[in-house]
Design an enzyme around this catalytic site. Structure first.
Site, short mmCIF file in Angstrom:
data_model
loop_
_atom_site.label_atom_id
_atom_site.label_comp_id
_atom_site.label_asym_id
_atom_site.label_seq_id
_atom_site.Cartn_x
_atom_site.Cartn_y
_atom_site.Cartn_z
N CYS A 55 0.82 -1.23 0.00
CA CYS A 55 0.00 0.00 0.00
C CYS A 55 0.85 1.27 0.00
O CYS A 55 0.33 2.36 -0.25
CB CYS A 55 -0.94 0.00 1.19
SG CYS A 55 -2.01 -1.45 1.22
N HIS B 111 -3.04 7.12 3.04
CA HIS B 111 -3.47 5.84 2.48
C HIS B 111 -4.86 5.53 3.05
O HIS B 111 -5.12 5.71 4.23
CB HIS B 111 -2.48 4.73 2.85
CG HIS B 111 -2.99 3.37 2.45
ND1 HIS B 111 -3.47 3.12 1.19
CD2 HIS B 111 -3.13 2.22 3.16
CE1 HIS B 111 -3.88 1.87 1.13
NE2 HIS B 111 -3.68 1.30 2.31
N ASN C 129 -10.05 0.12 0.29
CA ASN C 129 -8.58 0.14 0.23
C ASN C 129 -8.13 -0.46 -1.11
O ASN C 129 -8.37 -1.64 -1.37
CB ASN C 129 -8.04 -0.68 1.41
CG ASN C 129 -6.52 -0.75 1.46
OD1 ASN C 129 -5.83 -0.32 0.53
ND2 ASN C 129 -6.00 -1.29 2.56
#
Ligand SMILES: CC(C)(COP(=O)(O)OP(=O)(O)OC[C@H]1O[C@@H](n2cnc3c(N)ncnc32)[C@H](O)[C@@H]1OP(=O)(O)O)[C@@H](O)C(=O)NCCC(=O)NCCS
Length: 326
Positions: free
Chosen positions: A113, A252, A282
């Site tokens: 990520c 994020h 996500n």
């Protein structure tokens, strides 16, 4: 040393929407639980057979057009992804072919990520050092292919998408600073155990569902807040800036509660944090890339804005970079 700026941004989200109410029919969960614990309302799912390069291509075309850069003038393509089209060749090579960016040097970045931030920092430094002039950096993921749709503790969290940024030489900075970190002692809390060289695809791997993401959500949650705050602070110190100078934080998008806790510790008001987790979930490396693009499209980033990207992911890896919008 050269100065480097972001000259254009693009994004692509597949049109298929998977709502919390759809997940209620697949696993034992509820819309209320998902929204309360994560902030996610829906996520996008790529069509079967479309790889990370397919999403990356659409986002890249928009970024290149906005930057006014011909793909043939690209010197470098980095694709951050944990869902590459194939183990090899790299997704960046497939993308190069779609774009006909013949002179570009291409490689993938594996930093989960935090991949988009890691890739941006790499491209920035390669241009800064004078090796290249124009770079395309993409975060692209088809996480739906590595999500265990029978595991309610993970399947509600993830989605597919891509974001792209074109980096070029600039007369003024641009990229001001970065701080990256890794902790390989934490590989067990977020990973995909099967499909690599240690456990190649076999019927045993598939029977044990090892070809899907595994996560210790609670443990990650606590670490994520701490390392995101630390990364942003360290990057700001390197840029000789204070957290009060942040005009737009692009965190994020893993969990709304993580973002709120980070914002509280950094004393950043809500209107200076870009959030799209409710719409996309996500998307790993694509999350920061799409959020940055949308913040710019929504006119939340202006000339001279101080933009801070702040990400973490499986590895563990984390990173933050400070950009002055020029
Ligand atoms: C995954 C996450 C949302 C779980 O939220 P949480 O508040 O920590 O919840 P817990 O894991 O403690 O589980 C609480 C309960 O909800 C249950 N639960 C888990 N997933 C559920 C779901 N989708 N629907 C309903 N209940 C669920 C658990 O089984 C547990 O039940 P129990 O108390 O009977 O054992 C949260 O930990 C998180 O976001 N962590 C970070 C993950 C992350 O960022 N990953 C990506 C890194 S890049």
């Amino acid at each position: 040393m050269k100065f480097v700026k972001i000259a254009g941004l693009g994004k692509y989200l597949p049109s298929k929407r998977l709502l919390n109410s759809d997940l209620e029919k697949m696993v034992d969960t509820s819309d209320e639980w998902i929204i309360a614990r994560t902030g996610i309302e829906e996520r996008r799912i790529a069509e079967k057979g479309v790889g990370a390069s397919g999403l990356a291509y659409k986002a890249s075309q928009i970024a290149l057009e906005r930057a006014g850069i011909d793909p043939q003038d690209l010197d470098l393509i980095i694709v951050a992804t944990i869902t590459p089209d194939t183990q090899f060749p790299s997704t960046a090579c497939y993308l190069q072919d779609y774009l006909k960016a013949k002179k570009a040097v291409c490689f993938d970045m594996s930093a989960a990520c935090a991949g988009f931030v890691y890739a941006l920092v790499n491209a920035w430094q390669l241009i800064r050092g004078g090796l290249y002039k124009n770079a395309l950096v993409v975060g692209s993921e088809v996480l739906s292919t590595i999500t265990d749709w029978e595991d309610r503790s993970t399947c509600v969290l993830f989605g597919d998408g891509a974001g792209a940024a074109v980096l070029t030489e600039s007369t003024e900075p641009g990229f001001l600073s970065a701080y990256l970190g890794s902790d390989g002692s934490q590989t067990d809390i977020l990973n995909m155990p099967g499909g690599g060289s240690r456990n190649p695809i076999s019927s045993e791997v598939i029977d044990n569902r090892m070809n899907y993401m595994k996560m210790k959500g609670n443990e990650i949650f606590k670490i994520a807040v701490r390392i995101m705050v630390q990364a942003a602070n360290k990057a700001l110190v390197k840029a000789n800036l204070d957290k009060s100078s942040i005009d737009m934080l692009i965190p994020h998008q893993a969990n709304q509660r993580i973002i709120s806790a980070v914002a509280k510790r950094l004393s950043i008001p809500k209107d200076k944090i870009y959030l799209n987790i409710a719409r996309y979930g996500n998307m790993s490396s694509a999350s920061s890339a799409v959020a940055l693009c949308e913040a710019w499209e929504d006119k939340k980033i202006h000339k001279d804005s101080i933009v801070v990207l702040d990400a973490f992911g499986g590895g563990l890896v984390w990173g933050s970079c400070v950009i002055k919008w020029v």
